[in-house]
Design a protein around this motif. Structure first.
Motif, PDB file in Angstrom:
ATOM      1  N   SER A  92       0.168  -0.747   2.735  1.00 28.81           N
ATOM      2  CA  SER A  92      -0.662  -1.420   1.738  1.00 28.81           C
ATOM      3  C   SER A  92      -0.573  -2.936   1.866  1.00 28.81           C
ATOM      4  N   VAL A 288      -0.411   3.815  -2.467  1.00 28.19           N
ATOM      5  CA  VAL A 288      -1.580   3.214  -1.823  1.00 28.19           C
ATOM      6  C   VAL A 288      -2.680   2.917  -2.839  1.00 28.19           C
ATOM      7  N   GLY A 292      -3.964  -0.772  -3.782  1.00 24.65           N
ATOM      8  CA  GLY A 292      -5.352  -1.146  -3.541  1.00 24.65           C
ATOM      9  C   GLY A 292      -6.010  -1.716  -4.782  1.00 24.65           C
TER      10      GLY A 292
END
Length: 348
Positions: A92, A288, A292
């Protein structure tokens, strides 16, 4: 006429669900959600019996060596979950700042489609209670030599397997179809537009990488082709992806694991146990997706905050796999405290 295999059924269910969600009127989605909610209740009801009916007799069959195997399995599962949480964090930090920019847009277009009705089926016990009960019965029967209890556990296993075969597995593709239809119709799949697709693509690539690394290690130890084993497990992977529940995927995971050459005794102990303990895939996903969204919101990804998040998720996630999407729901409070999410943003 050739019988349609499991893998095509899952692809067909996912595809039809997306199409149905796009084109059918709201009342049809609410109607399909009646089945989704009721079968979801059945999943929550049957999961404790799956664990109890598979883990307890598996411990009894394995005998006195089960204690050492159990401790090793739990230890490896927790370490794997934490390690791959940091792996997802590294992905990430490396990828998202390069591919995501801008601010989170308006999510007011996301709609809800409450079912016209649903049948409440409260579970007799929760997942952790079922797991602890299985351990007590299994090891208790070994130590005391309780033949009646051992026979009862074996008979419960037979009942559970018949229930899975005739009342669970045949309806799971339809359940996945209704879940995908609701996600599409509600606008949740498109709520963050192209950026959401980028985050989803990174999440899928990360979890796939986790699987590949795990199978490379396992293949090296077992001296088997890891990619052939992965291909055998694909139906279980797609089932888990479609219904968002490790526990709901147990029947497929168990069947496919045995096809990979794992003994009945080992598979019957490890698969139900790790469905509640080994949350590496769920960990990678929540790391993740949260990362994000943080980047999308213009915030950083501090290592200290994610260390707290990963360690807490590795413990909290253990109690949640019986509920579809349970890890996401169970870790909301952690995301709000460790990462600063608001309930509205976390809902995405």
């Amino acid at each position: 006429m050739k019988k349609i295999g499991l893998l095509p059924k899952l692809f067909i269910a996912i595809a039809i669900g997306i199409v149905v969600g796009w084109i059918l009127p709201d009342w049809v989605i609410r109607l399909t959600n009646c089945f989704r909610d009721t079968f979801g209740q059945f999943i929550k009801f049957i999961v404790p019996f799956i664990i109890l009916g598979l883990v307890a007799p598996a411990i009894i069959d394995t005998g006195r060596s089960a204690g050492r195997m159990l401790l090793m399995t739990i230890g490896l599962a927790w370490v794997s979950t934490v390690v791959f949480g940091y792996f997802a964090y590294g992905v990430s930090v490396t990828v998202f700042p390069k591919i995501i920019s801008g601010a989170l847009g308006d999510t007011s277009s996301v709609k809800a489609f409450p079912a016209f009705f649903s049948l409440a089926i409260p579970p007799v016990m929760d997942v952790i209670t079922a797991l602890v009960t299985s351990l007590i019965i299994g090891f208790g029967a070994i130590v005391t030599g309780a033949e009646v209890l051992a026979k009862g556990a074996d008979e419960l296993r037979k009942i559970v397997m018949l229930t899975l075969k005739y009342a669970f597995v045949p309806f799971l593709p339809a359940y996945i179809l209704t879940v995908m239809a609701d996600l599409t119709a509600s606008g949740k799949l498109s709520a963050v537009g192209g950026t959401g697709l980028k985050i989803a693509a990174v999440a899928m690539a990360t979890t796939t990488s986790v699987l590949v690394m795990q199978y490379l290690i396992a293949g090296l130890i077992a001296r088997k082709n890891p990619f052939r084993c992965l291909w055998t497990m694909l139906p279980a992977y797609l089932t888990g992806w479609g219904c968002c529940s490790s526990a709901a995927t147990i029947p497929y995971t168990l069947a496919q694991t045995k096809k990979n050459g794992v003994s009945d005794e080992t598979a019957s102990l490890v698969i139900p146990l790790c469905s509640s303990m080994h949350m590496a895939g769920s960990m990678a996903n929540v790391v993740v997706y949260s990362a994000g969204l943080l980047v999308l919101m213009g915030q950083g990804l501090p290592l200290g905050a994610y260390t707290e998040y990963i360690l807490l998720v590795s413990l909290i996630a253990v109690a949640s796999p019986g509920v579809p999407g349970g890890v996401v729901l169970a870790t909301q409070a952690v995301a709000e405290t460790a990462l600063g999410f608001t309930p509205e943003r976390y809902a995405i």
